[in-house]
Motif scaffolding. Structure first.
Motif, mmCIF file in Angstrom:
data_model
loop_
_atom_site.group_PDB
_atom_site.id
_atom_site.type_symbol
_atom_site.label_atom_id
_atom_site.label_comp_id
_atom_site.label_asym_id
_atom_site.label_seq_id
_atom_site.Cartn_x
_atom_site.Cartn_y
_atom_site.Cartn_z
ATOM 1 N N ARG A 13 0.852 -1.186 0.000
ATOM 2 C CA ARG A 13 0.000 0.000 0.000
ATOM 3 C C ARG A 13 0.887 1.235 0.000
ATOM 4 O O ARG A 13 2.052 1.169 0.360
ATOM 5 C CB ARG A 13 -0.882 0.007 1.241
ATOM 6 C CG ARG A 13 -1.837 -1.152 1.293
ATOM 7 C CD ARG A 13 -2.642 -1.127 2.559
ATOM 8 N NE ARG A 13 -3.495 -2.299 2.609
ATOM 9 C CZ ARG A 13 -4.462 -2.462 3.492
ATOM 10 N NH1 ARG A 13 -4.688 -1.545 4.410
ATOM 11 N NH2 ARG A 13 -5.191 -3.551 3.473
ATOM 12 N N ALA A 15 0.824 3.638 2.031
ATOM 13 C CA ALA A 15 1.269 3.866 3.410
ATOM 14 C C ALA A 15 2.433 2.952 3.761
ATOM 15 O O ALA A 15 3.386 3.379 4.422
ATOM 16 C CB ALA A 15 0.112 3.662 4.386
ATOM 17 N N ASP A 16 2.380 1.696 3.317
ATOM 18 C CA ASP A 16 3.470 0.750 3.575
ATOM 19 C C ASP A 16 4.761 1.259 2.957
ATOM 20 O O ASP A 16 5.823 1.265 3.579
ATOM 21 C CB ASP A 16 3.148 -0.629 2.998
ATOM 22 C CG ASP A 16 1.911 -1.265 3.596
ATOM 23 O OD1 ASP A 16 1.473 -0.853 4.685
ATOM 24 O OD2 ASP A 16 1.388 -2.202 2.958
ATOM 25 N N ALA A 35 4.257 8.043 11.890
ATOM 26 C CA ALA A 35 3.005 8.655 11.451
ATOM 27 C C ALA A 35 3.176 10.150 11.222
ATOM 28 O O ALA A 35 2.765 10.682 10.187
ATOM 29 C CB ALA A 35 1.908 8.400 12.482
ATOM 30 N N ILE A 40 0.702 10.053 7.991
ATOM 31 C CA ILE A 40 -0.286 8.983 8.157
ATOM 32 C C ILE A 40 -0.872 9.104 9.559
ATOM 33 O O ILE A 40 -0.150 9.377 10.507
ATOM 34 C CB ILE A 40 0.389 7.605 7.976
ATOM 35 C CG1 ILE A 40 1.041 7.497 6.591
ATOM 36 C CG2 ILE A 40 -0.615 6.474 8.195
ATOM 37 C CD1 ILE A 40 1.947 6.287 6.440
ATOM 38 N N HIS A 41 -2.172 8.904 9.705
ATOM 39 C CA HIS A 41 -2.779 8.933 11.031
ATOM 40 C C HIS A 41 -2.146 7.854 11.902
ATOM 41 O O HIS A 41 -1.909 6.730 11.431
ATOM 42 C CB HIS A 41 -4.288 8.730 10.954
ATOM 43 C CG HIS A 41 -4.993 9.916 10.391
ATOM 44 N ND1 HIS A 41 -5.581 9.893 9.163
ATOM 45 C CD2 HIS A 41 -5.168 11.164 10.884
ATOM 46 C CE1 HIS A 41 -6.103 11.081 8.911
ATOM 47 N NE2 HIS A 41 -5.864 11.864 9.933
ATOM 48 N N TYR A 44 -3.571 4.220 12.064
ATOM 49 C CA TYR A 44 -3.360 3.507 10.801
ATOM 50 C C TYR A 44 -1.889 3.128 10.640
ATOM 51 O O TYR A 44 -1.571 2.010 10.215
ATOM 52 C CB TYR A 44 -3.844 4.352 9.621
ATOM 53 C CG TYR A 44 -3.797 3.614 8.305
ATOM 54 C CD1 TYR A 44 -4.544 2.452 8.106
ATOM 55 C CD2 TYR A 44 -3.009 4.066 7.256
ATOM 56 C CE1 TYR A 44 -4.503 1.768 6.901
ATOM 57 C CE2 TYR A 44 -2.968 3.386 6.048
ATOM 58 C CZ TYR A 44 -3.720 2.236 5.878
ATOM 59 O OH TYR A 44 -3.671 1.563 4.693
ATOM 60 N N ARG A 47 -1.229 0.081 12.689
ATOM 61 C CA ARG A 47 -1.747 -1.140 12.051
ATOM 62 C C ARG A 47 -0.866 -1.566 10.884
ATOM 63 O O ARG A 47 -0.591 -2.756 10.705
ATOM 64 C CB ARG A 47 -3.193 -0.936 11.576
ATOM 65 C CG ARG A 47 -4.199 -0.869 12.701
ATOM 66 C CD ARG A 47 -5.632 -0.984 12.205
ATOM 67 N NE ARG A 47 -6.000 -0.032 11.180
ATOM 68 C CZ ARG A 47 -6.479 1.191 11.405
ATOM 69 N NH1 ARG A 47 -6.637 1.628 12.637
ATOM 70 N NH2 ARG A 47 -6.807 1.976 10.394
ATOM 71 N N ARG A 48 -0.421 -0.609 10.084
ATOM 72 C CA ARG A 48 0.417 -0.950 8.936
ATOM 73 C C ARG A 48 1.785 -1.465 9.389
ATOM 74 O O ARG A 48 2.325 -2.395 8.796
ATOM 75 C CB ARG A 48 0.586 0.244 7.984
ATOM 76 C CG ARG A 48 -0.700 0.725 7.313
ATOM 77 C CD ARG A 48 -1.612 -0.360 6.755
ATOM 78 N NE ARG A 48 -0.912 -1.297 5.888
ATOM 79 C CZ ARG A 48 -1.272 -2.565 5.726
ATOM 80 N NH1 ARG A 48 -2.333 -3.066 6.345
ATOM 81 N NH2 ARG A 48 -0.578 -3.357 4.925
#
Length: 82
Positions: A13, A15-16, A35, A40-41, A44, A47-48
């Protein structure tokens, strides 16, 4: 699963990729710092990061969950150490 694969067998992704690219040249970081620096929030990003640990792209460094990129993570974004 290829080195560029993420959880579930898909491509990384955005984000990843942002997380891996941020960590590739620096010291291990907390998910909250990752983050903030990547936009990035925080929930999230957490989690990533956890998902990237499961796929071997990141590894936790301490019990406080500070992450660093692995060789697999570097390969996934096309960066290998010299």
């Amino acid at each position: 699963m290829s080195d560029a694969s993420a959880p579930g067998g898909g491509e990384l992704r955005s984000a990843d990729r942002a997380i891996l690219e941020f960590l590739v040249d620096g010291a291990p970081q907390y998910a909250a710092v990752i983050a903030q620096r990547t936009g990035i929030h925080t929930p999230y990003a957490e989690r990533r990061c956890e998902a990237l640990v499961r796929t071997g792209h990141l590894e936790p460094v301490t019990g406080e969950v500070v992450y660093r990129i692995t060789a697999r993570g570097e390969e996934a974004i096309g960066r290998l150490p010299d």
